[in-house]
Design an enzyme around this catalytic site. Structure first.
Site, PDB file in Angstrom:
ATOM      1  N   TYR A 201       0.807  -1.273   0.002  1.00 60.96           N
ATOM      2  CA  TYR A 201      -0.186   0.041   0.039  1.00 60.96           C
ATOM      3  C   TYR A 201       1.021   1.119  -0.043  1.00 60.96           C
ATOM      4  O   TYR A 201       0.726   2.237  -0.810  1.00 60.96           O
ATOM      5  CB  TYR A 201      -0.927  -0.029   1.280  1.00 60.96           C
ATOM      6  CG  TYR A 201      -1.766   1.190   1.350  1.00 60.96           C
ATOM      7  CD1 TYR A 201      -2.968   1.553   0.546  1.00 60.96           C
ATOM      8  CD2 TYR A 201      -1.416   2.216   2.164  1.00 60.96           C
ATOM      9  CE1 TYR A 201      -3.860   2.481   0.527  1.00 60.96           C
ATOM     10  CE2 TYR A 201      -2.222   3.296   2.199  1.00 60.96           C
ATOM     11  CZ  TYR A 201      -3.407   3.419   1.484  1.00 60.96           C
ATOM     12  OH  TYR A 201      -4.316   4.567   1.398  1.00 60.96           O
ATOM     13  N   LYS A 205       1.619   4.383  -2.919  1.00 63.63           N
ATOM     14  CA  LYS A 205       1.242   5.552  -3.006  1.00 63.63           C
ATOM     15  C   LYS A 205       2.647   6.274  -3.194  1.00 63.63           C
ATOM     16  O   LYS A 205       2.415   7.357  -3.626  1.00 63.63           O
ATOM     17  CB  LYS A 205       0.805   5.768  -1.409  1.00 63.63           C
ATOM     18  CG  LYS A 205      -0.459   5.314  -1.029  1.00 63.63           C
ATOM     19  CD  LYS A 205      -1.419   5.849  -1.892  1.00 63.63           C
ATOM     20  CE  LYS A 205      -2.843   5.283  -1.608  1.00 63.63           C
ATOM     21  NZ  LYS A 205      -3.958   5.791  -2.489  1.00 63.63           N
TER      22      LYS A 205
END
Length: 298
Positions: A201, A205
């Site tokens: 994750y 980003k």
């Protein structure tokens, strides 16, 4: 790590996120992932602030229609103010079809690309790991495809366009070892044998921020391309992005962490609205936003 922790604590515990007051009168705004959580709350604010048309871009139309009714009733506006369009950010055909439909709008002033995933399961979409497929590839594809219409709208209305992607503070502490390879980065990220899904994750980003920054550099603000591109963090919020089953210890840690530090979904949504505010300065182009201002480092 210490610097990030101090910044995070200051942001979560000691920073007041301003209530949105920007005027959206007459504007058309797209918000992805808007049937729940941050996207739904941001949609309510933007409708309340006078937008002529808010398009809820959602994977499941029935859930979007339920959200649209909630917005209409809460904000006391005509049903025609809120439209629900189908969009699956994991499927290129769906993204292309959505962008093509958007190109026929009378105007498109702003977009909040909020749809994303956080999972601890290694899954793929058309051979691409799910975080990368949705948070990076799909999001950048949609950004690129919406730009032509937004440029035309900005030129016609003489109102600067704004497109923002919902990122995360997690990019600052992501372990980037997954990006170290002699071959293609995507090949490594798509290989379950070489993947650290617990870091994915944050890595996604990082990739979306640097990709957006490159897109902004290739699309400087001019009279023919007057659209601000940015990435923002809403901070840690009580959101349904945390949907995966985790261990009992993981659930306990998450519950304690959210109770101690998390913002409400409504407060977090204020940062999304700021990301497309008409008062957003040109300096925000290609930058990272935190607490409704340019981040001190990014």
């Amino acid at each position: 790590m210490l610097g990030w922790t101090a910044t995070f604590m200051k942001s979560q515990l000691f920073t007041s996120v301003p209530y949105p007051t920007s005027d959206f009168s007459g504007q058309t705004v797209i918000i992805t992932g808007s049937n729940t959580g941050l996207g739904l709350e941001a949609s309510k604010h933007i409708v309340r602030l006078g937008a002529a048309k808010v398009i809820l871009a959602v994977r499941t139309v029935s859930k979007g229609e339920k959200a649209a009714q909630e917005i209409v009733q809460t904000c006391n506006v005509p049903e025609s103010t809120v439209e629900v369009w189908q969009l699956d950010m994991s499927k290129h055909d769906s993204i292309v079809a959505f962008a093509k439909r958007s190109s026929h709008l009378p105007r498109l002033d702003a977009a909040i690309l909020n749809a994303g995933i956080l999972t601890y399961k290694f899954e793929t979409h058309s051979g691409v790991e799910s975080h990368i497929a949705v948070n990076v590839v799909g999001t950048l594809l949609l950004s690129t495809l919406l730009l032509p219409k937004m440029r035309l709208s900005a030129k016609a209305t003489r109102l600067r366009g704004r497109l923002t992607i919902v990122g995360s503070d997690m990019m600052y502490i992501a372990d980037l070892k997954e990006l170290e390879t002699q071959g293609k980065i995507l090949d490594k990220l798509n290989d379950p044998a070489q993947s650290d899904i617990g870091q994915r994750y944050g890595v996604s980003k990082v990739l979306v921020f640097y990709s957006l920054r490159e897109l902004a550099a290739r699309s400087p603000l001019t009279s023919d391309s007057d659209v601000i591109l940015s990435v923002l963090t809403p901070g840690l919020c009580r959101s349904d992005i945390f949907r995966d089953d985790v261990s009992a210890a993981g659930k306990l840690a998450m519950t304690v962490g959210l109770a101690a530090f998390a913002r409400t979904t409504e407060v977090g949504s204020r940062t999304l609205v700021h990301g497309i505010s008409t008062q957003l300065p040109a300096e925000a182009h290609g930058k990272f936003l935190r607490d409704c201002r340019l981040a001190e480092y990014a």
